[in-house]
Design an enzyme around this catalytic site. Structure first.
Site, mmCIF file in Angstrom:
data_model
loop_
_atom_site.group_PDB
_atom_site.id
_atom_site.type_symbol
_atom_site.label_atom_id
_atom_site.label_comp_id
_atom_site.label_asym_id
_atom_site.label_seq_id
_atom_site.Cartn_x
_atom_site.Cartn_y
_atom_site.Cartn_z
ATOM 1 N N HIS A 269 -104.750 14.845 28.226
ATOM 2 C CA HIS A 269 -103.444 14.180 28.301
ATOM 3 C C HIS A 269 -103.636 12.701 27.970
ATOM 4 O O HIS A 269 -104.598 12.076 28.440
ATOM 5 C CB HIS A 269 -102.839 14.340 29.698
ATOM 6 C CG HIS A 269 -101.491 13.720 29.816
ATOM 7 N ND1 HIS A 269 -100.362 14.294 29.274
ATOM 8 C CD2 HIS A 269 -101.086 12.549 30.366
ATOM 9 C CE1 HIS A 269 -99.323 13.510 29.493
ATOM 10 N NE2 HIS A 269 -99.727 12.447 30.164
ATOM 11 N N ASP B 169 -99.573 18.518 33.919
ATOM 12 C CA ASP B 169 -100.432 17.328 33.842
ATOM 13 C C ASP B 169 -101.013 16.942 35.205
ATOM 14 O O ASP B 169 -101.127 15.762 35.560
ATOM 15 C CB ASP B 169 -99.677 16.134 33.219
ATOM 16 C CG ASP B 169 -99.238 16.439 31.788
ATOM 17 O OD1 ASP B 169 -99.966 17.176 31.102
ATOM 18 O OD2 ASP B 169 -98.180 15.951 31.374
ATOM 19 N N ASN C 270 -107.291 20.621 29.994
ATOM 20 C CA ASN C 270 -106.265 20.010 29.144
ATOM 21 C C ASN C 270 -106.647 18.557 28.903
ATOM 22 O O ASN C 270 -107.343 17.950 29.721
ATOM 23 C CB ASN C 270 -104.913 20.071 29.867
ATOM 24 C CG ASN C 270 -103.788 19.428 29.071
ATOM 25 O OD1 ASN C 270 -103.631 19.688 27.879
ATOM 26 N ND2 ASN C 270 -103.007 18.573 29.717
ATOM 27 N N ASN D 21 -107.654 16.686 18.211
ATOM 28 C CA ASN D 21 -108.562 16.966 19.338
ATOM 29 C C ASN D 21 -109.337 18.260 19.108
ATOM 30 O O ASN D 21 -110.529 18.341 19.418
ATOM 31 C CB ASN D 21 -107.786 17.023 20.664
ATOM 32 C CG ASN D 21 -107.563 15.639 21.230
ATOM 33 O OD1 ASN D 21 -108.508 14.979 21.665
ATOM 34 N ND2 ASN D 21 -106.319 15.188 21.198
ATOM 35 N N MET E 1 -98.160 22.300 23.412
ATOM 36 C CA MET E 1 -96.956 21.702 23.995
ATOM 37 C C MET E 1 -96.036 22.735 24.655
ATOM 38 O O MET E 1 -94.817 22.564 24.685
ATOM 39 C CB MET E 1 -96.202 20.902 22.924
ATOM 40 C CG MET E 1 -97.054 19.811 22.264
ATOM 41 S SD MET E 1 -97.962 18.754 23.439
ATOM 42 C CE MET E 1 -96.764 17.450 23.678
ATOM 43 N N ARG E 2 -96.611 23.807 25.203
ATOM 44 C CA ARG E 2 -95.844 24.769 25.992
ATOM 45 C C ARG E 2 -96.349 24.735 27.421
ATOM 46 O O ARG E 2 -97.566 24.679 27.647
ATOM 47 C CB ARG E 2 -96.018 26.204 25.465
ATOM 48 C CG ARG E 2 -95.589 26.428 24.048
ATOM 49 C CD ARG E 2 -94.108 26.293 23.824
ATOM 50 N NE ARG E 2 -93.291 27.201 24.611
ATOM 51 C CZ ARG E 2 -91.977 27.107 24.700
ATOM 52 N NH1 ARG E 2 -91.324 26.145 24.077
ATOM 53 N NH2 ARG E 2 -91.292 27.962 25.430
ATOM 54 N N GLY F 84 -103.866 18.898 15.527
ATOM 55 C CA GLY F 84 -105.192 19.387 15.887
ATOM 56 C C GLY F 84 -106.332 18.404 15.732
ATOM 57 O O GLY F 84 -107.474 18.824 15.503
ATOM 58 N N ALA G 26 -110.207 7.488 21.795
ATOM 59 C CA ALA G 26 -110.911 7.753 23.059
ATOM 60 C C ALA G 26 -110.828 9.230 23.432
ATOM 61 O O ALA G 26 -111.789 9.805 23.958
ATOM 62 C CB ALA G 26 -110.325 6.878 24.164
HETATM 63 C C1 GAR Z 1 -102.840 14.280 21.955
HETATM 64 O O1 GAR Z 1 -102.598 12.900 22.081
HETATM 65 C C2 GAR Z 1 -102.869 14.956 23.314
HETATM 66 O O2 GAR Z 1 -103.436 14.152 24.314
HETATM 67 C C3 GAR Z 1 -101.394 15.178 23.550
HETATM 68 O O3 GAR Z 1 -100.875 15.578 22.320
HETATM 69 C C4 GAR Z 1 -101.662 14.990 21.284
HETATM 70 C C5 GAR Z 1 -102.117 16.096 20.368
HETATM 71 O O4 GAR Z 1 -102.752 15.588 19.227
HETATM 72 N N1 GAR Z 1 -101.192 16.163 24.574
HETATM 73 C C6 GAR Z 1 -100.207 16.102 25.465
HETATM 74 O O5 GAR Z 1 -99.379 15.217 25.476
HETATM 75 C C7 GAR Z 1 -100.197 17.239 26.458
HETATM 76 N N2 GAR Z 1 -99.465 16.858 27.647
HETATM 77 P P1 GAR Z 1 -103.695 16.494 18.347
HETATM 78 O O6 GAR Z 1 -102.873 17.735 17.970
HETATM 79 O O7 GAR Z 1 -103.999 15.664 17.145
HETATM 80 O O8 GAR Z 1 -104.881 16.839 19.153
#
Ligand code: GAR
Length: 217
Positions: free
Chosen positions: A111, A147, A109, A16, A92-93, A14, A175
């Site tokens: 990515h 995506d 989303n 982000n 991630m679902r 979490g 970033a």
């Molecule tokens: C992040 O890097 C996000 O961009 C990626 O998972 C990570 C989650 O980190 N998402 C994907 O790959 C979705 N296709 P976080 O839980 O620390 O935010």
């Protein structure tokens, strides 16, 4: 002006989500997070939400017979909380097409690649295997294909000769934490629209600056 009521879907640590919580803690930010949902019990991101005083739910996909049933439970929780807009933040679902269509242009989303390159898992391994000199991240509206969808914001970061997937992911993640609140803020201000499946941002018709790697002498 009323703040946009946001629900955030997570599966893990979490960071982000944290960047969005931090942005929403500013009184002038035009959005607020009213619910955080994790499909993984005990996800670290749930603790981040609780510490920020935000409501949380765990909706464990393993407890539902199929994807539409899980998605219906997500949808119900979001609606009960009065959510107007959904941010996927390391969720991630894969969502069913029906769920994506119900939230069309109301779900975004993040990515960790410069889409449309390197969709799916292990984006930084894909970037290193391709030998790109600029990697990055993308915030986009969600469409049924994984995506994909109209692009709202992107950031590019240089790839170093000694990068591995971990070091590159860490640079990209910094970033991510800048562009996710940026994109959500623009949307909540009502400046973002989708025209012919491309994003138009009011007042941002021109852009400047070039990131070059290797650096010029
Ligand atoms: C992040 O890097 C996000 O961009 C990626 O998972 C990570 C989650 O980190 N998402 C994907 O790959 C979705 N296709 P976080 O839980 O620390 O935010």
């Amino acid at each position: 002006m009323a703040r946009l009521k946001v629900g955030v879907l997570i599966s893990g640590r979490g960071t982000n989500l944290q960047s969005l919580l931090d942005a929403c803690a500013e009184p002038a930010f035009p959005a607020e997070i009213v619910l955080v949902i994790s499909n993984q019990p005990g996800a670290a991101g749930l603790g981040r939400a609780e510490r920020a005083g935000c409501a949380t739910r765990t909706i464990n996909h393993r407890e539902y017979p199929d994807r539409p049933a899980f998605d219906a439970a997500l949808d119900q929780a979001l609606n009960e909380a009065g959510v107007d807009f959904v941010c996927l933040a390391g969720f991630m679902r894969v969502l069913s097409a029906g769920m994506v269509e119900r939230w069309r242009d109301r779900m975004i989303n993040i990515h960790p690649s410069l889409l449309p390159s390197f969709k799916g898992l292990h984006a930084q391994d894909q970037a290193l295997a391709a030998g790109v000199r600029l990697a990055g991240c993308t915030v986009h509206f969600v469409r049924p294909a994984t995506d994909s969808g109209p692009i709202i914001a992107q950031a590019a970061v240089p790839v170093s000769g000694d990068d591995d997937a971990g070091s590159l992911a860490a640079r990209v993640l910094e970033a991510e934490h800048r562009i996710y609140p940026l994109a959500l803020g623009l949307i909540a201000e009502g400046r973002v629209s989708v025209v012919d499946e491309k994003v138009v941002i009011a007042g941002m018709e021109t852009a400047a600056g070039t990131l070059i790697n290797p650096a010029e002498a």
